[in-house]
Design an enzyme around this catalytic site. Structure first.
Site, short mmCIF file in Angstrom:
data_model
loop_
_atom_site.label_atom_id
_atom_site.label_comp_id
_atom_site.label_asym_id
_atom_site.label_seq_id
_atom_site.Cartn_x
_atom_site.Cartn_y
_atom_site.Cartn_z
N CYS A 81 12.44 -50.93 -9.33
CA CYS A 81 11.30 -50.08 -9.00
C CYS A 81 10.30 -50.23 -10.15
O CYS A 81 10.65 -49.96 -11.31
CB CYS A 81 11.78 -48.64 -8.89
SG CYS A 81 10.47 -47.43 -8.67
N CYS A 192 4.97 -53.37 -6.13
CA CYS A 192 5.88 -52.26 -5.78
C CYS A 192 6.94 -52.89 -4.89
O CYS A 192 6.60 -53.70 -4.00
CB CYS A 192 5.12 -51.18 -5.02
SG CYS A 192 6.19 -49.99 -4.16
N1 DGL Z 1 9.37 -48.98 -5.06
C1 DGL Z 1 8.66 -48.34 -6.11
C2 DGL Z 1 7.99 -49.36 -7.05
O1 DGL Z 1 8.35 -50.51 -7.11
C3 DGL Z 1 7.63 -47.29 -5.81
C4 DGL Z 1 7.61 -46.44 -4.64
C5 DGL Z 1 7.35 -44.98 -4.97
O2 DGL Z 1 6.19 -44.58 -5.09
O3 DGL Z 1 8.33 -44.28 -5.07
O4 DGL Z 1 7.11 -48.99 -7.79
#
Ligand code: DGL
Length: 283
Positions: A81, A192
């Site tokens: 993430c 993301c």
């Molecule tokens: N999947 C997360 C990232 O790579 C973000 C998603 C969220 O806002 O929770 O930043």
């Protein structure tokens, strides 16, 4: 898989963590790179989205999950993430210097180094783009390309709800890119881990000449290097086991993760640039 049943440290699982289902895009790359490892995928969907929370809140959540992964025997942690990485990875590395702790950052390096892409948009959460980590990353490539950060609040929710092909999503993406002259865009970095799952829709909106870059494959290669350096690569001959876990009690998110993992994806691996694969989605 019962975590307790795994005795050997090299066979202990690699914990892969995200605010929700997005980190499955990284898990996919990890499985490609290291199919014989065991993985424990944990999504914190009950607290998602992270990208619109405060730094302190995301750090608190991330650290508490990682504390548990380590207490339950994970041999390494992949923070799949971008948002949680910006908030907590530096702190976690200090807290657990003996545990390989791998984070993810927007794949700006391959987008810039591959050349031929002078105008690069970086799509990410508001927090990722606001944090020092991203500003440092951008400073490294300034002058090499015109880099345009594009915060995308509201986009991860589509993927989190399994809405990855729809008119509504297409309109959302159209609105997001409205301020740009699309024919002048050369590359878009998916900063993301949720976004690779809507790359087909994105490519539709942007046109097929825009190159897309994701950070999963680079993170998977880095994870392999770090495990090898620590002598922690799994030595199993069989395929590893993937366990899905989520802070939401129902099975809905776990089932969505399985579906996303097995979803046929249309990616073409163009060529190696600076040791990094360029990828392009083909419609
Ligand atoms: N999947 C997360 C990232 O790579 C973000 C998603 C969220 O806002 O929770 O930043």
């Amino acid at each position: 898989m019962s975590l307790q049943s795994i005795k050997k440290r090299n066979d202990s699982p690699i914990a892969v963590f995200d605010s929700g289902v997005g980190g499955v895009s990284v898990l996919r790359a990890l499985l490609e790179e290291m199919p014989n490892e065991n993985y424990w995928y944990y999504g914190d969907s009950a607290n998602a989205p992270y990208g619109t929370k405060s730094l302190e809140e995301v750090r608190r959540l991330t650290v508490s999950h990682v504390d548990r992964f380590i207490a339950e025997g994970a041999k390494a942690v992949v923070v799949a993430c971008n948002t949680a990485t910006s908030a907590a990875v530096r702190y976690l590395r200090q807290k657990y210097p003996e545990v390989p702790m791998i984070g993810i950052e927007p794949a700006l390096k391959p987008a810039v180094y591959s050349g031929g892409y002078p105008n690069v948009v970086v799509m990410a959460t508001p927090m990722t783009l606001r944090e020092e980590k991203f500003h440092n990353l951008m400073d490294r490539y300034i002058g090499m390309a015109h880099i345009i950060p594009l915060p995308c609040p509201g986009l991860m929710e589509y993927i989190e709800h399994g809405n990855i092909h729809s008119m509504e999503l297409e309109q959302f993406l159209e609105r997001l890119f409205e301020p740009f002259e699309k024919h002048k865009l050369d590359a878009v970095v998916l900063g993301c881990t949720h976004y690779p799952f809507v790359s087909m829709e994105l490519q539709k909106v942007l046109g097929e000449n825009v190159m897309l870059f994701e950070g999963g494959p680079g993170t998977a290669r880095e994870t392999k290097r770090r495990l090898a350096n620590a002598g922690l690569l799994g030595d199993c001959q069989r395929k590893g086991i993937v366990t899905f876990d989520n802070s939401e009690q129902s099975d809905e998110k776990k089932n969505l993760c399985r579906k996303l993992l097995n979803m046929p994806i249309h990616i073409r691996q163009d060529k190696q640039v600076d040791g990094v694969k360029q990828i392009k989605h083909v419609l």
